[in-house]
Scaffold this motif. Structure first.
Motif, mmCIF file in Angstrom:
data_model
loop_
_atom_site.group_PDB
_atom_site.id
_atom_site.type_symbol
_atom_site.label_atom_id
_atom_site.label_comp_id
_atom_site.label_asym_id
_atom_site.label_seq_id
_atom_site.Cartn_x
_atom_site.Cartn_y
_atom_site.Cartn_z
ATOM 1 N N TYR A 1 -2.706 0.021 -6.352
ATOM 2 C CA TYR A 1 -3.076 -0.691 -5.131
ATOM 3 C C TYR A 1 -4.581 -0.950 -5.109
ATOM 4 C CZ TYR A 1 -3.761 -1.828 -0.229
ATOM 5 O OH TYR A 1 -4.132 -2.461 0.941
ATOM 6 N N ARG B 1 0.831 -1.210 0.000
ATOM 7 C CA ARG B 1 0.000 0.000 0.000
ATOM 8 C C ARG B 1 0.861 1.253 0.000
ATOM 9 N NH1 ARG B 1 -1.621 3.897 3.039
ATOM 10 N NH2 ARG B 1 -0.391 3.157 4.824
ATOM 11 N N TRP C 1 1.005 -8.781 -3.100
ATOM 12 C CA TRP C 1 1.525 -7.817 -2.127
ATOM 13 C C TRP C 1 3.002 -8.085 -1.856
ATOM 14 C CZ3 TRP C 1 -3.409 -9.065 1.040
ATOM 15 C CH2 TRP C 1 -4.473 -8.280 0.570
#
Length: 417
Positions: free
Chosen positions: A38, A30, A354
């Motif tokens: 994102y 993030r 991620w």
């Protein structure tokens, strides 16, 4: 050897790359990624009911640990879809992994390094040839797009590249109605686009620096959909092909299975199964495995969490084919819960993306290591020596948790027994 101050000057954003959980990987992604990028990773369709339930449902399941009787070594190795894996976590195919310059190649290298299966999307930003060259046991994922001759050409190309199996996604859609707004996906990333998106991208200098080192902009084309000798379509070009292809029937599924069997002879997996009757039809159509999945909450909002649907489906067809689960896994204990309810393995999507955004190949390996450590810890607490020993008796499952969708008529059930 370079002095530390010089290394820091060359990369002023360098930090301790290791993280202990998927949650930390998500937070680093993030902070690193531009907001639209994102947003594309975390978005779900409509109100986001399904994406929320995918994770919340795991928290409803408890564990039943032993105080004495733990074993000193736990065996996590298993075999799924004809492949031996070091532990039952596989890489789910996801499209256009432009969160990192190395994209799917980095993910494949991580999968190979950790002894698991790599799923490669039709819409990947790297070619199937580049990915299989990493040595990863790769399964190629296809949508039902284009005419039959085009599909056979894509199957043949994947087989020639050395893939170990085919994953079919037949019910995919791209939600245009997210309550909080859909993240912007440009047709292509060129200088004009970069200037227009500069206010959103400029604050994320670390992400820009990664791509700047390669001399290339993020690639939003789909090389695996390029015709022989032709140009790869853009994401929206590929999406248009899907929109203009008539949806498949169960006869089409049987045809696809048969074509792949003739071309390759390796496993054929159907992804996106949510109902018992569909699972039975899939077996009748000749599939070798199914993935119980709601596509990460990106399809029909209101579909139950995958973990709620896996046991009823595994109870009906798990003795005939491999049943895996995809959706909402964020920790090793989630993996153990899915296995105890009948899944042969689980697939992860957002979790490894991620990790990829946070630290490239090493970040994906870090995510896999964190999940492996969590699986091992849960097995120890349950006093279980192998993932093959897990069963519902190791869990505390509330009444009404399982959603048995699409139960077939009793006559069909009797015929299957």
């Amino acid at each position: 050897m370079k002095p530390a101050w010089l290394s820091k000057l060359e990369n002023p954003w360098k930090q301790n790359p290791w993280f202990e959980s998927v949650a930390v990987a998500q937070e680093r992604a993030r902070r690193r990624l531009p907001a639209p990028v994102y947003g594309a990773l975390v978005a779900g369709s409509e109100r986001g009911q399904t994406i929320e339930d995918n994770q919340a449902a795991f928290a409803e399941i408890g564990m039943a640990p032993h105080v004495v009787g733990q074993v000193s070594e736990r065996d996590m190795a298993t075999r799924v879809f004809g492949q031996d894996v070091s532990f039952p976590v596989l890489i789910s195919p996801t499209g256009v992994q432009a969160v990192h310059p190395d994209g799917e190649v980095a993910v494949a290298r991580a999968a190979a390094a950790r002894g698991t299966v790599m799923g490669l999307s039709n819409f990947a930003s790297k070619s199937v040839e580049e990915v299989t060259a990493t040595g990863a046991n790769t399964f190629f994922q296809m949508y039902w797009t284009g005419d039959r001759a085009t599909m056979i050409q894509r199957m043949t190309r994947a087989h020639d590249a050395g893939v170990k199996g085919l994953i079919a996604t037949l019910d995919w859609s791209f939600s245009m109605g997210r309550d909080w707004g859909s993240p912007e996906i440009p047709e292509k990333v060129d200088l004009k686009t970069m200037v227009r998106l500069a206010p959103k991208v400029a604050p994320k200098l670390r992400w820009l620096w990664q791509f700047g080192r390669t001399g290339e902009l993020p690639d939003l084309t789909a090389p695996n959909l390029a015709p022989p000798g032709g140009q790869a379509p853009t994401f929206f070009g590929a999406y248009y092909e899907w929109m203009t292809t008539p949806p498949p029937t169960w006869d089409d599924v049987a045809w696809m299975c048969e074509q792949w069997r003739q071309i390759s002879g390796t496993p054929f997996v159907l992804k996106g199964v949510c109902r018992v009757d569909d699972a039975l039809r899939a077996v009748d159509s000749g599939v070798d495995g199914i993935s119980v999945s709601n596509h990460g909450g990106n399809n029909l909002d209101g579909t139950p969490a995958a973990i709620r649907m896996v046991k009823p489906i595994a109870d009906h067809v798990g003795h005939q084919i491999d049943v895996v689960m995809d959706g909402g896994v964020r920790r090793g204990s989630d993996v153990v819960k899915a296995l105890a309810l009948g899944a042969k393995a689980i697939l992860i999507g957002r979790a490894y993306l991620w990790g990829l955004a946070a630290n490239g190949q090493a970040g994906v390996e870090n995510v896999l290591d964190a999940l492996r450590g969590g699986v091992d810890s849960a097995l120890r607490g349950l006093a279980v020596g192998s993932v093959h020993e897990l069963s519902p008796e190791h869990l505390l499952v509330p009444d009404g948790f399982h959603h048995e969708l699409g139960l077939p008529a009793k006559a069909h059930l009797a015929a299957q027994q």
